[in-house]
Design a protein around this motif. Structure first.
Motif, PDB file in Angstrom:
ATOM      1  N   VAL A  18       0.846  -1.197   0.000  1.00  0.00           N
ATOM      2  CA  VAL A  18       0.000   0.000   0.000  1.00  0.00           C
ATOM      3  C   VAL A  18       0.881   1.246   0.000  1.00  0.00           C
ATOM      4  O   VAL A  18       0.580   2.244  -0.653  1.00  0.00           O
ATOM      5  CB  VAL A  18      -0.967  -0.019   1.191  1.00  0.00           C
ATOM      6  N   TRP A  22       0.857   4.384  -2.784  1.00  0.00           N
ATOM      7  CA  TRP A  22       0.682   5.798  -2.494  1.00  0.00           C
ATOM      8  C   TRP A  22       1.927   6.610  -2.857  1.00  0.00           C
ATOM      9  O   TRP A  22       1.822   7.769  -3.277  1.00  0.00           O
ATOM     10  CB  TRP A  22       0.277   5.986  -1.037  1.00  0.00           C
ATOM     11  N   ALA A  25       1.503   7.017  -6.506  1.00  0.00           N
ATOM     12  CA  ALA A  25       0.343   7.864  -6.790  1.00  0.00           C
ATOM     13  C   ALA A  25       0.660   9.335  -6.583  1.00  0.00           C
ATOM     14  O   ALA A  25       0.222  10.195  -7.367  1.00  0.00           O
ATOM     15  CB  ALA A  25      -0.828   7.454  -5.898  1.00  0.00           C
ATOM     16  N   LEU A  26       1.424   9.649  -5.538  1.00  0.00           N
ATOM     17  CA  LEU A  26       1.692  11.041  -5.187  1.00  0.00           C
ATOM     18  C   LEU A  26       3.003  11.561  -5.751  1.00  0.00           C
ATOM     19  O   LEU A  26       3.282  12.761  -5.670  1.00  0.00           O
ATOM     20  CB  LEU A  26       1.701  11.188  -3.667  1.00  0.00           C
ATOM     21  N   VAL A  39       5.245   7.459   3.763  1.00  0.00           N
ATOM     22  CA  VAL A  39       5.327   8.062   2.441  1.00  0.00           C
ATOM     23  C   VAL A  39       5.363   9.579   2.612  1.00  0.00           C
ATOM     24  O   VAL A  39       4.466  10.160   3.238  1.00  0.00           O
ATOM     25  CB  VAL A  39       4.126   7.654   1.565  1.00  0.00           C
ATOM     26  N   ILE A  55       1.910  10.193   4.815  1.00  0.00           N
ATOM     27  CA  ILE A  55       1.028   9.025   4.963  1.00  0.00           C
ATOM     28  C   ILE A  55       1.815   7.948   5.689  1.00  0.00           C
ATOM     29  O   ILE A  55       2.926   7.589   5.275  1.00  0.00           O
ATOM     30  CB  ILE A  55       0.539   8.516   3.597  1.00  0.00           C
ATOM     31  N   HIS A  72     -11.193  10.332   3.714  1.00  0.00           N
ATOM     32  CA  HIS A  72     -10.525   9.945   2.476  1.00  0.00           C
ATOM     33  C   HIS A  72      -9.708  11.119   1.943  1.00  0.00           C
ATOM     34  O   HIS A  72      -9.858  12.267   2.403  1.00  0.00           O
ATOM     35  CB  HIS A  72     -11.527   9.461   1.420  1.00  0.00           C
ATOM     36  N   LEU A  75      -7.234  13.967  -4.470  1.00  0.00           N
ATOM     37  CA  LEU A  75      -5.999  14.287  -5.171  1.00  0.00           C
ATOM     38  C   LEU A  75      -6.224  15.434  -6.160  1.00  0.00           C
ATOM     39  O   LEU A  75      -7.256  15.488  -6.840  1.00  0.00           O
ATOM     40  CB  LEU A  75      -5.458  13.062  -5.906  1.00  0.00           C
ATOM     41  N   LEU A  90      -3.118   5.422 -12.038  1.00  0.00           N
ATOM     42  CA  LEU A  90      -3.526   4.813 -10.769  1.00  0.00           C
ATOM     43  C   LEU A  90      -4.175   3.451 -10.992  1.00  0.00           C
ATOM     44  O   LEU A  90      -3.943   2.508 -10.230  1.00  0.00           O
ATOM     45  CB  LEU A  90      -4.490   5.750 -10.042  1.00  0.00           C
ATOM     46  N   ASP A 112      -7.883   2.317  -3.304  1.00  0.00           N
ATOM     47  CA  ASP A 112      -6.496   1.853  -3.374  1.00  0.00           C
ATOM     48  C   ASP A 112      -6.479   0.326  -3.364  1.00  0.00           C
ATOM     49  O   ASP A 112      -7.539  -0.307  -3.303  1.00  0.00           O
ATOM     50  CB  ASP A 112      -5.644   2.500  -2.270  1.00  0.00           C
ATOM     51  N   PHE A 118     -10.708   6.996  -2.404  1.00  0.00           N
ATOM     52  CA  PHE A 118     -10.125   8.321  -2.588  1.00  0.00           C
ATOM     53  C   PHE A 118     -10.658   8.891  -3.892  1.00  0.00           C
ATOM     54  O   PHE A 118     -11.266   8.176  -4.691  1.00  0.00           O
ATOM     55  CB  PHE A 118      -8.590   8.286  -2.575  1.00  0.00           C
ATOM     56  N   ILE A 133      -1.892  16.165  -2.729  1.00  0.00           N
ATOM     57  CA  ILE A 133      -3.091  15.959  -1.915  1.00  0.00           C
ATOM     58  C   ILE A 133      -3.823  17.283  -1.806  1.00  0.00           C
ATOM     59  O   ILE A 133      -3.347  18.229  -1.168  1.00  0.00           O
ATOM     60  CB  ILE A 133      -2.747  15.410  -0.520  1.00  0.00           C
TER      61      ILE A 133
END
Length: 246
Positions: A18, A22, A25-26, A39, A55, A72, A75, A90, A112, A118, A133
């Motif tokens: 996970v 993330w 993703a970020l 993260v 995170i 949640h 983004l 994603l 996710d 999210f 975010i």
């Protein structure tokens, strides 16, 4: 005395997986300083980050249920092309489409790899400087009551308050917004996602926890045992933790 939000805490069966999702993703970096997976945006581990809300993924044995989380992440995107590219990326990383009753909306709702909801927002001017975010969104029954509690609990600056929404941001005007949105459903199960707060330098953790109790917070036992942080519920039952100073 107030508290600052330093990270969003996510429970996961496979924390490293996970965390990798993330981080990708970020566009942030992945760190494993101990049991948890962190993260954040810095090349080297910086905690707490002076601007961003990190995170922290905590391993747990139980998978997520079908119940929607009441917290949640939204983004941010800079254009429709960016939103489409981000959603496609994603999905390739393991996200899946989610139907939470949103109907026809201009944003995209995803989960996710372990089912945490999210949103990928359409471009909005208000989020142009938040970083990846845009907002930490919290479902609630009474946004004005949540505004009273969280406005006194934290150092956040209030930007909007109506019967349906309360919006805050860091007093520095950086990082994500914190948005409390009125929803018809009430909290029924523990969340997989919550906020972790930290006292400002020089402030006492125990004194901060005592102050939160006077504001309406209640103690929470999730089997944490003897740990250096304190688990609490806000007046609507949203879990959060007050961490010890590093």
């Amino acid at each position: 005395m107030t508290l600052r939000a330093v990270q969003v805490n996510i429970k996961a069966v496979d924390g490293p997986a996970v965390g990798r999702f993330w981080a990708e993703a970020l566009g942030w970096n992945l760190f494993q300083p101990g049991v948890t997976t962190y993260v954040g945006p810095s090349t080297d581990l910086v905690w707490p980050d002076p601007v961003a809300v990190g995170i922290d993924i905590v391993p747990v044995p139980e998978p997520k249920t079908a119940t929607k989380n009441r917290l949640h992440l939204d983004l941010a995107t800079t254009s429709e092309a960016h939103r489409a590219e981000l959603v496609a990326r994603l999905l390739s990383l393991g996200a899946t489409p989610a139907d939470v009753g949103q109907g026809a909306v201009p944003w995209t709702v995803l989960r996710d790899p372990e089912g945490n909801e999210f949103c990928v927002l359409e471009p909005r001017e208000i989020y142009r400087d938040t970083g990846p975010i845009a907002a930490v969104v919290i479902d609630c029954v009474d946004p004005p009551a949540m505004a009273r509690f969280w406005g006194e609990a934290t150092d956040w600056t209030r930007h909007e308050l109506t019967d349906d929404q309360a919006t805050f941001r860091s007093p520095k005007g950086t990082g994500p917004y914190y948005e409390f949105l009125r929803t018809p459903d009430t909290k029924t199960t523990p969340d997989r996602v919550h906020l972790d707060l930290l006292p400002h330098p020089g402030d006492d953790q125990a004194a901060e926890v005592a102050r939160l109790r006077t504001l309406g917070a209640t103690d929470l036992d999730v089997g944490q045992g003897d740990v250096p942080w304190t688990c609490l519920n806000d007046p609507e039952g949203h879990e959060f933790c007050v961490l010890a100073a590093p």
